[in-house]
Design a protein around this motif. Structure first.
Motif, PDB file in Angstrom:
ATOM      1  N   ASP A  51     -39.192  34.609  38.069  1.00 13.33           N
ATOM      2  CA  ASP A  51     -38.385  35.675  38.672  1.00 13.33           C
ATOM      3  C   ASP A  51     -37.537  35.160  39.823  1.00 13.33           C
ATOM      4  OD1 ASP A  51     -37.818  38.654  39.006  1.00 13.33           O
ATOM      5  OD2 ASP A  51     -38.602  38.152  40.991  1.00 13.33           O
ATOM      6  N   ALA A  52     -38.125  34.287  40.656  1.00 12.64           N
ATOM      7  CA  ALA A  52     -37.380  33.760  41.809  1.00 12.64           C
ATOM      8  C   ALA A  52     -36.210  32.899  41.368  1.00 12.64           C
ATOM      9  CB  ALA A  52     -38.322  32.950  42.698  1.00 12.64           C
ATOM     10  N   TRP A  53     -36.308  32.250  40.219  1.00 13.07           N
ATOM     11  CA  TRP A  53     -35.217  31.425  39.719  1.00 13.07           C
ATOM     12  C   TRP A  53     -34.136  32.252  39.026  1.00 13.07           C
ATOM     13  CZ3 TRP A  53     -39.889  28.451  37.662  1.00 13.07           C
ATOM     14  CH2 TRP A  53     -40.317  27.508  38.611  1.00 13.07           C
ATOM     15  N   LEU A  93     -32.738  25.736  34.537  1.00 12.83           N
ATOM     16  CA  LEU A  93     -33.580  24.673  34.002  1.00 12.83           C
ATOM     17  C   LEU A  93     -35.035  24.881  34.390  1.00 12.83           C
ATOM     18  CD1 LEU A  93     -33.828  21.741  32.714  1.00 12.83           C
ATOM     19  CD2 LEU A  93     -33.519  20.901  35.036  1.00 12.83           C
ATOM     20  N   ARG A  94     -35.273  25.239  35.632  1.00 12.66           N
ATOM     21  CA  ARG A  94     -36.656  25.418  36.088  1.00 12.66           C
ATOM     22  C   ARG A  94     -37.305  26.623  35.425  1.00 12.66           C
ATOM     23  NH1 ARG A  94     -35.016  23.293  41.997  1.00 12.66           N
ATOM     24  NH2 ARG A  94     -35.839  21.186  41.724  1.00 12.66           N
ATOM     25  N   ALA A  95     -36.579  27.709  35.303  1.00 16.46           N
ATOM     26  CA  ALA A  95     -37.114  28.879  34.612  1.00 16.46           C
ATOM     27  C   ALA A  95     -37.389  28.558  33.139  1.00 16.46           C
ATOM     28  CB  ALA A  95     -36.127  30.041  34.723  1.00 16.46           C
ATOM     29  N   PHE A  96     -36.457  27.854  32.529  1.00 14.61           N
ATOM     30  CA  PHE A  96     -36.582  27.483  31.122  1.00 14.61           C
ATOM     31  C   PHE A  96     -37.807  26.594  30.917  1.00 14.61           C
ATOM     32  CE2 PHE A  96     -35.364  26.008  26.977  1.00 14.61           C
ATOM     33  CZ  PHE A  96     -34.412  26.884  26.503  1.00 14.61           C
ATOM     34  N   GLY A  97     -37.980  25.619  31.803  1.00 10.83           N
ATOM     35  CA  GLY A  97     -39.121  24.719  31.686  1.00 10.83           C
ATOM     36  C   GLY A  97     -40.442  25.448  31.790  1.00 10.83           C
ATOM     37  N   HIS A  98     -40.556  26.350  32.747  1.00  7.34           N
ATOM     38  CA  HIS A  98     -41.790  27.129  32.867  1.00  7.34           C
ATOM     39  C   HIS A  98     -42.008  28.003  31.635  1.00  7.34           C
ATOM     40  CE1 HIS A  98     -43.403  25.980  36.669  1.00  7.34           C
ATOM     41  NE2 HIS A  98     -44.012  27.125  36.904  1.00  7.34           N
ATOM     42  N   GLY A  99     -40.928  28.548  31.097  1.00 13.81           N
ATOM     43  CA  GLY A  99     -41.059  29.355  29.892  1.00 13.81           C
ATOM     44  C   GLY A  99     -41.555  28.553  28.709  1.00 13.81           C
ATOM     45  N   VAL A 100     -41.052  27.334  28.553  1.00 16.20           N
ATOM     46  CA  VAL A 100     -41.490  26.473  27.458  1.00 16.20           C
ATOM     47  C   VAL A 100     -42.959  26.092  27.628  1.00 16.20           C
ATOM     48  CG1 VAL A 100     -41.224  24.159  26.461  1.00 16.20           C
ATOM     49  CG2 VAL A 100     -39.211  25.567  26.893  1.00 16.20           C
ATOM     50  N   VAL A 101     -43.344  25.686  28.826  1.00 15.19           N
ATOM     51  CA  VAL A 101     -44.724  25.267  29.051  1.00 15.19           C
ATOM     52  C   VAL A 101     -45.673  26.457  28.905  1.00 15.19           C
ATOM     53  CG1 VAL A 101     -46.317  24.264  30.734  1.00 15.19           C
ATOM     54  CG2 VAL A 101     -44.027  23.296  30.451  1.00 15.19           C
ATOM     55  N   GLY A 102     -45.251  27.641  29.346  1.00 14.46           N
ATOM     56  CA  GLY A 102     -46.067  28.836  29.150  1.00 14.46           C
ATOM     57  C   GLY A 102     -46.303  29.115  27.671  1.00 14.46           C
ATOM     58  N   TRP A 103     -45.240  28.997  26.882  1.00 13.29           N
ATOM     59  CA  TRP A 103     -45.379  29.174  25.428  1.00 13.29           C
ATOM     60  C   TRP A 103     -46.386  28.181  24.858  1.00 13.29           C
ATOM     61  CZ3 TRP A 103     -42.220  25.388  22.406  1.00 13.29           C
ATOM     62  CH2 TRP A 103     -42.574  25.386  21.053  1.00 13.29           C
ATOM     63  N   GLN A 104     -46.292  26.920  25.270  1.00 13.74           N
ATOM     64  CA  GLN A 104     -47.184  25.914  24.702  1.00 13.74           C
ATOM     65  C   GLN A 104     -48.622  26.092  25.174  1.00 13.74           C
ATOM     66  OE1 GLN A 104     -45.409  22.040  25.305  1.00 13.74           O
ATOM     67  NE2 GLN A 104     -43.973  22.358  23.616  1.00 13.74           N
ATOM     68  N   TRP A 105     -48.816  26.586  26.400  1.00 17.13           N
ATOM     69  CA  TRP A 105     -50.174  26.888  26.822  1.00 17.13           C
ATOM     70  C   TRP A 105     -50.773  27.996  25.957  1.00 17.13           C
ATOM     71  CZ3 TRP A 105     -53.887  24.427  28.793  1.00 17.13           C
ATOM     72  CH2 TRP A 105     -53.697  23.474  29.788  1.00 17.13           C
TER      73      TRP A 105
END
Length: 579
Positions: free
Chosen positions: A558-560, A511-523
């Motif tokens: 990566d850590a997640w 979930l945490r990796a996924f969330g960062h991936g989504v927010v990175g895409w939107q940025w």
């Protein structure tokens, strides 16, 4: 103090430039009307909600022989809100609503959440309650119970949890016994206890409409086990006859934040049983309640984003005004504003990424709400992103508030400054409407099960990456984003094959990796709108924030993901006695 709420430039960029609000407004609302609604919201939030923000934190609701009493200023603010028709903002005209798109209604509401989240919480619960009744109630129930809430005269709650049943609703023990039928439908008598009920009792509105999960049972027989036996009942505090229903407040819960929002333990049926009417068919309570819970998840996420955003704005103003220290290595000279220190700018960039990223993510979901009824792809994406938005906004909005305290230094944790209260208020949001772990199980166990929604999301991410790859300043980000998403997709496949135990052990990491991936895409998606405006400080700030997120935040994925790839089971394997 209104300068610390949501910046109008921010909303205009998100609504019109990025999310294209115009295509959702149609012919009913033009740009001038939408701007007028946002202007009105900003003024009312600043004049009626913000002034009692700290007062409501200091003077909590209390209970006496007449009931539960709350700060009078809360009721006054909500009456002003109702008088302007804002409770009805997102409801269609046939329900006496303004018919605003969810995107615009949420942008309006964000100002009130930023100004005073505990007062705004009454609005969020009431509108979600009324929307559920409008979707599943019969015409008489809608007329009797939903319309007064849409008008803002009555308030609403959701009564799910019990002292012994928090997130595991299958353990709900409240029972409902048939008690005949009348103009409102099948009538029941309910007995049981409901815990953590926000807005459960108060003196702020004419009536309170409780939506209660309970299990139908024959007289003298135990209720059914599990969630399949749950039905939904509308249980008003004051009955249509004008009599007080058999709903009693057993006590108030005193929280670290949201102190202006009453939170109650309710006893149903201390006498002959609380009267309630079943909503829809028996056994459909949980699917029906998910409509309210999902709306509340987006509402909690919006509140978390708004609080994080306000905290960031406080920190930014303070860092520009506070002088302390000299440039590293300088032998002397005058003190500089602390924003001159690289460490402080690093913290402010992080807070900017978190606060603005959270607000953008939630408003993106609000746009999906506008499309979901007619677009199956939007509905699928909304389902996938709801646990992401709820978790990421509540965790990283809180992180922005944590940074705001740090930037203020010793002043930050004193009550003289707002940032310590903003942190306390926001700390509740990681728990409200399901903890991070619950959202993770929802994501892994339900939302990623067949892969269709993920494929839709990956398609949208690919569109952004292709557009960014054509621009020299963003091409490197496009490659990085694609690489991270390939690793996230691999982790999803790994968990699908891991069985229930492996999925549960690593769901939160995914979930945490996924969330960062989504927010990175939107940025990156918003950065595409900023590359041609190098002299514009606002848009250049978006480019710097995007760069920061890609350089400092995305590597955390990566850590997640490494423990998932390695099949780590430490959370499940460690013996309880060793903790």
């Amino acid at each position: 103090m209104s300068e610390y709420l949501i910046a109008r430039e921010e909303l205009e960029f998100l609504l019109w430039d990025w999310l294209d609000l115009a295509e959702d407004c149609g012919d009913a609302i033009d740009r001038e009307s939408a701007d007028a609604i946002l202007d009105l919201s900003a003024r009312l939030a600043a004049s009626a909600f913000l002034p009692h923000y700290k007062t409501a934190d200091r003077i909590e609701p209390y209970q006496n022989e007449s009931g539960v009493l709350a700060l009078p200023e809360i009721g006054a603010a909500l009456r002003e809100y109702a008088a302007l028709g804002l409770f009805s903002a997102s409801f269609p005209p046939e329900l006496r609503g303004l018919g605003l798109p969810s995107l615009l209604a949420n942008a309006s509401f964000a100002q009130f959440l930023a100004a005073n989240v505990s007062t705004a919480a009454y609005v969020m619960l009431t509108t979600a309650n009324a929307r559920l009744l409008a979707a599943f109630g019969n015409p008489a129930q809608i007329e009797q119970f939903a319309l007064p809430q849409i008008e803002g005269r009555w308030f609403g709650t959701m009564c799910l949890s019990e002292p012994q049943a928090g997130s595991n609703l299958g353990d709900v023990a409240t029972r409902a016994v048939a008690d005949g039928e009348d103009a409102l439908g099948e009538r029941y008598r309910l007995t049981g206890n409901k815990m953590w009920i926000s807005g459960g009792d108060h003196d702020l509105s004419e009536n309170i409409v409780h939506l209660v999960l309970a299990k139908v049972a024959a007289p003298g027989a135990p209720p059914a086990e599990g969630t399949r036996g749950l039905s939904l009942f509308v249980v008003p505090k004051i009955l249509p006859s004008g009599e007080r229903n058999d709903v009693a407040v057993a006590g108030l819960n005193h929280k670290m934040g949201y102190r202006g929002t009453t939170n109650c333990l309710l006893n149903l049926g201390e006498g002959e049983g609380a009267i309630g009417w079943i909503v829809g068919p028996p056994g459909q309570g949980l699917p029906q309640m998910f409509k309210m819970m999902n709306e509340a998840r987006i509402g909690v996420a919006l509140g978390a984003a708004a609080l994080g955003y306000r905290g960031y704005r406080h920190a930014l103003v303070y860092a520009r005004e506070r002088t302390q220290g000299r440039p590293f290595g300088a032998g002397g000279g005058p003190s500089q504003a602390i924003i001159g220190h690289p460490d402080v700018r690093d913290m402010l960039l992080a807070a900017k990424c978190y606060a603005e990223g959270a607000l953008a993510l939630v408003l993106y979901c609000a746009k999906l709400v506008d499309r979901a009824e007619e677009d199956v792809e939007a509905e699928a994406l909304l389902g996938l992103l709801t646990p992401i938005a709820k978790t990421w906004a509540s965790e990283y909005g809180l992180a922005a508030n944590d940074i705001a305290i740090q930037v203020h230094g010793g002043y930050g944790y004193t009550r003289d400054f707002d940032v310590e209260q903003l942190w306390r208020d926001n700390r509740l949001n990681t728990i409200h409407e399901g903890t991070t772990g619950i959202q993770a199980l929802d994501l892994v166990g339900r939302k990623l099960r067949d892969g269709a929604a993920l494929a839709l999301l990956r398609g949208r991410i690919a569109q952004t990456a292709i557009a960014a790859a054509a621009l020299p300043t963003l091409a490197g980000h496009a490659l990085v984003l694609d690489a991270w998403w390939q690793r996230i997709a691999d982790a999803v496949e790994t968990l699908r094959d891991a069985g229930p135990g492996g999925m549960a052990a690593n769901a939160t990491a995914l979930l945490r990796a996924f969330g960062h991936g989504v927010v990175g895409w939107q940025w990156l998606d918003r950065a595409l709108l900023s590359v041609d405006a190098p002299e514009d400080a606002f848009r250049s700030g978006k480019l710097w924030a995007c760069r920061y997120f890609f350089e400092r935040e995305l590597p955390k994925i990566d850590a997640w993901l490494r423990p998932i790839a390695a099949g780590s089971d430490i959370g499940a394997a460690v013996p309880a006695e060793f903790l």
